[in-house]
Write an enzyme that holds these catalytic residues in place. Structure first.
Site, mmCIF file in Angstrom:
data_model
loop_
_atom_site.group_PDB
_atom_site.id
_atom_site.type_symbol
_atom_site.label_atom_id
_atom_site.label_comp_id
_atom_site.label_asym_id
_atom_site.label_seq_id
_atom_site.Cartn_x
_atom_site.Cartn_y
_atom_site.Cartn_z
ATOM 1 N N CYS A 121 -95.333 10.533 40.929
ATOM 2 C CA CYS A 121 -93.923 10.159 41.057
ATOM 3 C C CYS A 121 -93.688 8.660 40.993
ATOM 4 O O CYS A 121 -92.579 8.200 41.148
ATOM 5 C CB CYS A 121 -93.343 10.696 42.360
ATOM 6 S SG CYS A 121 -93.437 12.461 42.461
ATOM 7 N N CYS A 168 -82.749 13.466 48.735
ATOM 8 C CA CYS A 168 -83.637 14.633 48.783
ATOM 9 C C CYS A 168 -83.708 15.327 47.435
ATOM 10 O O CYS A 168 -82.682 15.638 46.829
ATOM 11 C CB CYS A 168 -83.128 15.606 49.852
ATOM 12 S SG CYS A 168 -84.003 17.172 49.879
ATOM 13 N N GLU A 203 -91.927 26.476 47.478
ATOM 14 C CA GLU A 203 -93.114 25.753 47.923
ATOM 15 C C GLU A 203 -93.330 25.858 49.421
ATOM 16 O O GLU A 203 -92.379 25.900 50.204
ATOM 17 C CB GLU A 203 -92.950 24.269 47.584
ATOM 18 C CG GLU A 203 -93.392 23.949 46.182
ATOM 19 C CD GLU A 203 -93.119 22.504 45.819
ATOM 20 O OE1 GLU A 203 -93.387 22.168 44.663
ATOM 21 O OE2 GLU A 203 -92.647 21.732 46.674
ATOM 22 N N CYS A 205 -95.416 24.246 56.594
ATOM 23 C CA CYS A 205 -94.020 23.917 56.334
ATOM 24 C C CYS A 205 -93.479 24.948 55.352
ATOM 25 O O CYS A 205 -94.008 25.090 54.250
ATOM 26 C CB CYS A 205 -94.026 22.507 55.729
ATOM 27 S SG CYS A 205 -92.434 21.934 55.227
ATOM 28 N N CYS A 264 -80.781 23.780 47.733
ATOM 29 C CA CYS A 264 -80.065 23.555 48.991
ATOM 30 C C CYS A 264 -78.649 23.093 48.669
ATOM 31 O O CYS A 264 -78.435 22.317 47.742
ATOM 32 C CB CYS A 264 -80.781 22.480 49.813
ATOM 33 S SG CYS A 264 -79.976 22.144 51.395
ATOM 34 N N CYS A 320 -77.955 16.166 50.144
ATOM 35 C CA CYS A 320 -78.330 14.840 50.650
ATOM 36 C C CYS A 320 -78.852 14.002 49.475
ATOM 37 O O CYS A 320 -79.645 14.491 48.666
ATOM 38 C CB CYS A 320 -79.398 14.981 51.738
ATOM 39 S SG CYS A 320 -78.863 16.049 53.085
HETATM 40 N N1 SAH Z 1 -82.742 21.003 55.367
HETATM 41 C C1 SAH Z 1 -83.434 20.710 56.559
HETATM 42 C C2 SAH Z 1 -84.921 20.950 56.458
HETATM 43 C C3 SAH Z 1 -85.602 20.570 55.168
HETATM 44 S S1 SAH Z 1 -85.655 18.855 54.794
HETATM 45 C C4 SAH Z 1 -83.159 19.287 57.008
HETATM 46 O O1 SAH Z 1 -82.566 18.520 56.251
HETATM 47 O O2 SAH Z 1 -83.521 18.966 58.139
HETATM 48 C C5 SAH Z 1 -86.948 18.309 55.877
HETATM 49 C C6 SAH Z 1 -86.948 16.832 56.162
HETATM 50 O O3 SAH Z 1 -87.300 16.091 54.989
HETATM 51 C C7 SAH Z 1 -85.595 16.291 56.615
HETATM 52 O O4 SAH Z 1 -85.737 15.571 57.813
HETATM 53 C C8 SAH Z 1 -85.188 15.365 55.485
HETATM 54 O O5 SAH Z 1 -84.403 14.324 55.979
HETATM 55 C C9 SAH Z 1 -86.532 14.924 54.945
HETATM 56 N N2 SAH Z 1 -86.501 14.427 53.567
HETATM 57 C C10 SAH Z 1 -85.761 14.866 52.527
HETATM 58 N N3 SAH Z 1 -86.005 14.136 51.414
HETATM 59 C C11 SAH Z 1 -86.933 13.213 51.750
HETATM 60 C C12 SAH Z 1 -87.618 12.167 51.031
HETATM 61 N N4 SAH Z 1 -87.383 11.942 49.743
HETATM 62 N N5 SAH Z 1 -88.522 11.419 51.713
HETATM 63 C C13 SAH Z 1 -88.792 11.664 53.019
HETATM 64 N N6 SAH Z 1 -88.185 12.635 53.728
HETATM 65 C C14 SAH Z 1 -87.271 13.402 53.116
HETATM 66 FE FE1 SF4 Z 2 -80.966 20.181 52.059
HETATM 67 FE FE2 SF4 Z 2 -80.456 17.695 52.914
HETATM 68 FE FE3 SF4 Z 2 -82.438 19.114 54.031
HETATM 69 FE FE4 SF4 Z 2 -82.649 18.230 51.501
HETATM 70 S S1 SF4 Z 2 -82.531 16.979 53.374
HETATM 71 S S2 SF4 Z 2 -83.192 20.237 52.218
HETATM 72 S S3 SF4 Z 2 -80.513 18.412 50.775
HETATM 73 S S4 SF4 Z 2 -80.243 19.560 54.083
#
Ligand code: SAH
Ligand code: SF4
Length: 373
Positions: free
Chosen positions: A343, A126, A96, A112, A119, A123
């Site tokens: 969602c 996420c 995406e 983006c 990944c 986390c």
């Molecule tokens: N992996 C990288 C970049 C992709 S995630 C990173 O973690 O920085 C991009 C951003 O989305 C990150 O700051 C992450 O903390 C945030 N993110 C992930 N899941 C989320 C959610 N459910 N709601 C809001 N932000 C989220």
């Molecule tokens: Fe990967 Fe964490 Fe970034 Fe989600 S927030 S894309 S799990 S590093």
């Protein structure tokens, strides 16, 4: 089916394309500029479309080289103009990209992009992290998202002005894909964006951050902090067990920032997890020594997520504490919300569901992957 051994060109950094054109094609340097401008300036998908190159050379290119293209699978335009694209990557996986057009006052149209399918970082909040890492994207698949979207929005007289690596994946876990992409984004013979307009967001892979500082153009950095102490960060971001907050903040302080630039700390606000007044004071203390700003991101619920988004007032109260401490702090507007409307509306319930077996499995797998980095 035998493997296609022709040289892929879309994903070559500009210096690599130039070297290939001279050494393998036996052509002048200027040909590299010409081919690059077709691919990255006019977003063409084949040699056939490069009409100011002789037919003979185009046919030769066809024999010795190829251009890898993504296939657009779906496009959704939200009422605020946000466009969500779903592409089929070369192995058939879906990835995406999200185009976020300027809010009325600025002229910043951000795209983006995804750097991986899934990944490895796991986390807990996420959606991408839940699937584990399927595979890293090639440079052609990352820069391809930019070309495809650029071409699509150009039909409506729009231009991508900023690129953020905030889609699926951890960009610093795929430097092989990301570094050539950064080069192409910033090179005058390719996309020609200013290094100020390209941002890599990371969960805190410190060796990758170091390599990025050494190898790439001086782009912008965003660090997903998401917690104000190790206890909480260990709980929600397995990567913290390998590189904790102290190590992360040290790396941020030492990161070679260009003049007048700041690191962005991203902080996803999750009700009852990391959004108390104490958390705000702790966070202010952590980030104060770094030339930085804080981006508060209201949690985006997704199917199966056990966290909850607080109210706008709560986010503003958190922001005010940081501002009172002299920290530059913004709340990110959630754009294109309707895309995720299905969602569910978990809004005001002060409830964090307990960790499930599946959560634990995701986290264990992530720890193993992170240990192997
Ligand atoms: N992996 C990288 C970049 C992709 S995630 C990173 O973690 O920085 C991009 C951003 O989305 C990150 O700051 C992450 O903390 C945030 N993110 C992930 N899941 C989320 C959610 N459910 N709601 C809001 N932000 C989220
Ligand atoms: Fe990967 Fe964490 Fe970034 Fe989600 S927030 S894309 S799990 S590093």
């Amino acid at each position: 089916m035998s493997e296609d051994t022709r040289q892929e060109l879309r994903g070559l950094s500009y210096p690599d394309l130039e070297a290939w054109v001279i050494a393998e094609l036996g052509e002048k340097r200027f040909r590299a500029h010409q081919i690059s401008m077709w691919m990255h300036g006019r977003y063409v998908r084949s040699f056939e479309e490069m009409t100011d190159i002789s037919k003979k050379l185009r046919e030769r290119l066809e024999r010795v080289a190829r251009i890898d293209n993504l296939r657009l699978d779906q496009r959704h335009i939200a009422s605020d103009g946000t466009r969500k694209y779903r592409f089929e990557a070369l192995g058939g996986e879906m990835i995406e990209s999200v185009f976020i057009p300027a809010a009325s006052s600025d002229k910043r149209n951000a795209l983006c992009v995804s750097s991986q399918v899934g990944c490895a970082m796991g986390c807990t909040f996420c959606l991408t992290g839940r699937s584990g890492l399927i595979r890293s994207l090639s440079p052609a698949e990352i820069i391809g998202q930019v070309s495809e979207v650029a071409r699509d929005v150009a039909k409506d007289d729009l231009r991508i002005t900023n690129i953020v690596f905030m889609g699926m994946g951890e960009p610093l876990h795929n430097l092989k894909g990301v570094l050539p992409t950064i080069n192409l984004l910033c090179h005058d013979s390719a996309f020609g964006l200013s290094t100020r307009r390209v941002t890599v967001s990371t969960s805190g892979l410190l060796p990758g951050l170091k390599k990025l500082a050494e190898a790439a153009e001086p782009i912008q950095i965003a660090v997903s902090l998401n917690a104000s102490n190790d206890k909480t960060r260990n709980d929600i971001m397995p990567v913290n067990k390998r590189w904790n907050i102290a190590a992360l903040m040290k790396a941020c302080r030492e990161f070679p920032l260009a003049a007048r630039r700041r690191i962005t700390f991203e902080y996803v606000l999750m009700k009852g997890v990391n959004d108390s007044r104490e958390n705000a004071y702790e966070l202010a203390k952590l980030v104060a020594p770094v030339r930085s700003m804080v981006n508060l991101i209201p949690f985006n619920p997704h199917p199966g997520s056990r966290y909850v988004r607080g109210t706008r007032d709560e986010a503003e109260a958190f922001q005010n504490i940081l501002r009172a401490k002299g920290i530059q702090c913004y709340i990110r507007h959630t754009r294109g919300d309707e895309v995720l409307a299905a969602c569910g509306t978990l809004s005001d319930v002060n409830y964090v569901a307990p960790e499930s077996d599946q959560d634990r499995q995701v986290r264990d797998a992530a720890l193993e992957a992170i240990d192997a980095i």
